[in-house]
Each structure stands twice: as structure tokens, then as C-alpha cells.
Design a protein around this motif. Structure first.
Motif, short mmCIF file in Angstrom:
data_model
loop_
_atom_site.label_atom_id
_atom_site.label_comp_id
_atom_site.label_asym_id
_atom_site.label_seq_id
_atom_site.Cartn_x
_atom_site.Cartn_y
_atom_site.Cartn_z
N ASP A 43 -12.15 14.44 36.09
CA ASP A 43 -13.31 15.05 35.46
C ASP A 43 -13.07 16.52 35.12
N SER A 44 -12.04 17.10 35.70
CA SER A 44 -11.64 18.48 35.41
C SER A 44 -10.18 18.48 34.99
N ASP A 45 -9.85 19.27 33.99
CA ASP A 45 -8.46 19.35 33.55
C ASP A 45 -7.73 20.55 34.14
N LYS A 46 -8.33 21.16 35.17
CA LYS A 46 -7.64 22.26 35.83
C LYS A 46 -6.43 21.74 36.61
N PHE A 47 -5.44 22.61 36.76
CA PHE A 47 -4.18 22.27 37.42
C PHE A 47 -4.21 22.86 38.82
N LEU A 48 -3.92 22.04 39.81
CA LEU A 48 -3.95 22.49 41.20
C LEU A 48 -2.63 23.15 41.60
N LEU A 49 -2.74 24.26 42.29
CA LEU A 49 -1.58 24.86 42.95
C LEU A 49 -1.91 24.98 44.43
N ILE A 50 -1.21 24.20 45.22
CA ILE A 50 -1.33 24.27 46.68
C ILE A 50 -0.19 25.16 47.12
N ILE A 51 -0.50 26.42 47.37
CA ILE A 51 0.53 27.45 47.40
C ILE A 51 0.34 28.37 48.60
N GLY A 52 1.45 28.73 49.21
CA GLY A 52 1.38 29.65 50.34
C GLY A 52 2.57 29.49 51.27
N PRO A 53 2.53 30.16 52.41
CA PRO A 53 3.67 30.16 53.33
C PRO A 53 4.03 28.78 53.86
N CYS A 54 5.28 28.60 54.17
CA CYS A 54 5.73 27.37 54.82
C CYS A 54 4.94 27.16 56.10
N SER A 55 4.76 28.23 56.87
CA SER A 55 3.97 28.16 58.10
C SER A 55 3.13 29.43 58.22
N ALA A 56 1.90 29.25 58.68
CA ALA A 56 1.00 30.39 58.90
C ALA A 56 1.32 30.99 60.27
N ASP A 57 2.22 31.93 60.30
CA ASP A 57 2.76 32.42 61.57
C ASP A 57 2.09 33.69 62.06
N ASN A 58 1.38 34.41 61.15
CA ASN A 58 0.80 35.69 61.52
C ASN A 58 -0.51 35.87 60.76
N GLU A 59 -1.61 36.06 61.47
CA GLU A 59 -2.93 36.10 60.83
C GLU A 59 -3.03 37.22 59.81
N ASP A 60 -2.56 38.40 60.14
CA ASP A 60 -2.71 39.55 59.25
C ASP A 60 -1.95 39.34 57.94
N SER A 61 -0.69 38.93 58.02
CA SER A 61 0.10 38.78 56.81
C SER A 61 -0.36 37.57 55.98
N VAL A 62 -0.83 36.52 56.64
CA VAL A 62 -1.34 35.36 55.91
C VAL A 62 -2.60 35.75 55.13
N LEU A 63 -3.50 36.49 55.76
CA LEU A 63 -4.71 36.92 55.07
C LEU A 63 -4.39 37.92 53.96
N ASP A 64 -3.43 38.78 54.19
CA ASP A 64 -2.96 39.70 53.15
C ASP A 64 -2.50 38.90 51.93
N TYR A 65 -1.70 37.88 52.18
CA TYR A 65 -1.19 37.03 51.10
C TYR A 65 -2.34 36.34 50.36
N ILE A 66 -3.30 35.80 51.11
CA ILE A 66 -4.39 35.05 50.48
C ILE A 66 -5.30 35.97 49.67
N LEU A 67 -5.48 37.20 50.13
CA LEU A 67 -6.26 38.17 49.35
C LEU A 67 -5.57 38.47 48.02
N ARG A 68 -4.26 38.54 48.02
CA ARG A 68 -3.52 38.73 46.77
C ARG A 68 -3.72 37.50 45.87
N LEU A 69 -3.70 36.34 46.51
CA LEU A 69 -3.88 35.09 45.77
C LEU A 69 -5.27 35.05 45.13
N ARG A 70 -6.25 35.58 45.82
CA ARG A 70 -7.61 35.61 45.30
C ARG A 70 -7.68 36.40 43.98
#
Length: 342
Positions: A43-70
Motif C-alpha cells: 500500500d506504500s511504495d516507500k523503501f525500507l532501510l533497516i540500518i544501524g550498528p551490528c550490535s547496540a553496545d553503548n547507549e550513548d553512541s547508539v543514541l548519537d547515531y540514531i539522532l543523526r539518522l533522524r
């Protein structure tokens, strides 16, 4: 005894009561769920990107990354829908090594699963609260899904778990899309059987209860490459592989035929830079076949702040301690290029 009980872990309801999801965040998650499901329904033609670290090993750096992704999501929102990878449980081929935040909230400390459960839930809630992103995680332990069932947007069943009966049955009772990876040996029929099982209704035991599932119409395929009997990696993302899977799907009575292509793991031979070329090849295949374009709903990309990987204890901020990942600059460029080509 060879198995010693350390302690009884809190019930998911107790953890949820202690670390609740607000009504506002629940509404954001519900809206996100519908956006993601619309892609799988076609129903949507948007393309999914499931993207991010291999493992979420550190809360601060993971959130930093996701904020950039936002911020990046806003630039490509007309064409791409992103689901951050917050992978908190990591399967290990030999059983040794870092098993993820669930086991070790501090990768340099001893395992502490109670603290891990709390850390994992807190991280997912913080990501949703601070970025509006509900995320993807791997279902390493099916019984632990209940700790996160109100926050996740997507679940992956790993190559080592896809043939497991409990993973299949629990997936049939999940209300969000579940991706079934092909097994490490590459047998596509195993993956397709897992999808079939997950889409059907079942009765089974879950967390000490007799339960019945409704079936999950959003269970789908993930191609991640395979390893032969000599330990050599081989890809399964090429045009012929995608056409073959489209044909297999056409012969099955399955709902919402869909594929996510994992650009790393055995598809890249764990050569993380190859993810760029692989992503572009898949887009090329989509342009040359309507069947492939209809089937491929998105990509799974391993990406973090810094290129490559490091050993535990090196403490390089935003660099993977498991499989090597694309760094942020390369990741951002790739996402923008994908958007241009869609």
C-alpha cells in the motif's frame, strides 16, 4: 548440577510497570507500525532501510547515531522509511564472545541479565522518546520478546534460529513484521517453511502459559548469503537469486510476499565496504524486473559512526565491537544515493 540458578528474573509485566511506555510514545509507535506494514502490504511504495550498528553496545553512541539518522530521514522521507537497528542480543557461532547488551550492559564486565533486560528496554524507550524511531531487534530468545513487545517496529530471526520451532511459533503471535533469514547453509526451503509456519495459527507453550496465535501475515524473507561446507561465503542477492525467490513465492500460498536483502554477512563476506556496491546492484535489479521491484521491500545495512570494528576494551566511540560497519559519512552518502535512484 551442571546448571545453577543465579536468580529468578522479573516478569515482563513488572519490568514494563517499572519502565513504562507513555500514551504519547505508544501512539507514535502505533503510527510507525502502520507505516511499516503498509510497505509490506504494497500500500506504500516507500523503501525500507533497516540500518544501524551490528550490535547496540553503548547507549550513548547508539543514541548519537540514531539522532543523526533522524536528521537524515527527514531528507529522504518521501522515498525511504528507516528502522534503526538496535540489536541487543547477538548469536555467536561457537557460543563464545560478546552476546550483546542483554547479556552485558557493560561489554567489559561480567554478564548480568537482569541489568541487561532493564538496559535494553531503557535504550529502546529512549530511542523512541528522543528520535521518534521505534526500532528493529533480533529475536535471540523468543521468551524475551515480552519485555519489548510494546516498543519494537521490526524483528529479525537469525540464520541460526530460523529452523527453530519456538522462534517460528512465537513469530506467528507477533503483531509486527518478522524477517526470516535464510540459514547459514543457504537452503531457501528452510526460510520459506519458517515464513509459512509464522503466517499460520498455532497453539503452544509460551512463558509457562498455553497460548494461541493468530498467525503473522507480515512474516517475510531476508536473504543474507550463505556458507558452504568449506566455510566459504557466497552471496544470494544477485538478479538470478531475486528472480528465483520471486518464482518460489509465486508458487506458495503466502500473504504479502516480501524480501529484505541483508547487504552484509555472507552477502558481503563481512567486507563492510561491499555493502555500498551490493545496495546499488539490488536497485539496478529492481529497475530491470517488475517482479523483483514488487518483491524487494528494502535493505538491511550495518552502519555506525566509525568505519570498521574494534576489540572490546579499545573504547573507540561509535565503532562496532562485533562485525565491521560502514561509518557515518559513507552511510549518509549511500542513503542519499539510494533515494536518488528510487
Amino acid at each position: 548440577m551442571s546448571m545453577n540458578i543465579v536468580r529468578e528474573l522479573p516478569h515482563p509485566n513488572d519490568i514494563k510497570a517499572e519502565y513504562p511506555l507513555s500514551a504519547e510514545l505508544a501512539a507514535i509507535k502505533t503510527k510507525r507500525d502502520e507505516e511499516v506494514k503498509a510497505v509490506f502490504r504494497g500500500d506504500s511504495d516507500k523503501f525500507l532501510l533497516i540500518i544501524g550498528p551490528c550490535s547496540a553496545d553503548n547507549e550513548d553512541s547508539v543514541l548519537d547515531y540514531i539522532l543523526r539518522l533522524r536528521e537524515l530521514q527527514e531528507k529522504v522521507k518521501d522515498k525511504i522509511l528507516m528502522i534503526p537497528r538496535i540489536y541487543t542480543g547477538k548469536p555467536r557461532t561457537t557460543g563464545d564472545g560478546y552476546k550483546g547488551m542483554l547479556h552485558q550492559p557493560n561489554p567489559s564486565a561480567m554478564p548480568d541479565l537482569k541489568s541487561g533486560i532493564i538496559a535494553v528496554r531503557s535504550l529502546h524507550i529512549r530511542a523512541l522518546s528522543e528520535t521518534g524511531f521505534s526500532a528493529a531487534d533480533e529475536m535471540l530468545y523468543p521468551e524475551n520478546y515480552s519485555y519489548l513487545d510494546d516498543v519494537l517496529a521490526y524483528i529479525a530471526i537469525g540464520a541460526r534460529s530460523v529452523e527453530n520451532q519456538q522462534h517460528r511459533l512465537v513469530s506467528s503471535g507477533v503483531s509486527i513484521p518478522v524477517g526470516m533469514k535464510n540459514p547459514t547453509g543457504g537452503d531457501i526451503s528452510v526460510m520459506m517453511n519458517s515464513i509459512t509456519a509464522a503466517q499460520h495459527r498455532h497453539a503452544f507453550i509460551y512463558r509457562g502459559c498455553e497460548v494461541k496465535s493468530d498467525g503473522n501475515p507480515y512474516a517475510h524473507a531476508i536473504l543474507r548469503g550463505y556458507v558452504n561446507d568449506r566455510g566459504q561465503s557466497f552471496p544470494n542477492y544477485h538478479y538470478e537469486d531475486l528472480i528465483n525467490l520471486a518464482q518460489i513465492y509465486s508458487e506458495k500460498n503466502l500473504e504479502n510476499p516480501a524480501l529484505i536483502v541483508d547487504t552484509n554477512h555472507s552477502n558481503s563476506g563481512k567486507k563492510y565496504m561491499e555493502q555500498i556496491r551490493i545496495a546499488k546492484e539490488i536497485l539496478h535489479s529492481m529497475r530491470h524486473s517488475d517482479d523483483i521491484k514488487k518483491l524487494v521491500k528494502g535493505l538491511m545495512i550495518e552502519s555506525y559512526i566509525e568505519d570498521g570494528s574494534q576489540k572490546i576494551g579499545e573504547n573507540i566511540y561509535g565503532k562496532s565491537i562485533t562485525d565491521p560497519c560502514l561509518g557515518w559519512e559513507k552511510s549518509e552518502k549511500l542513503v542519499l544515493e539510494i533515494a536518488e535512484q528510487l
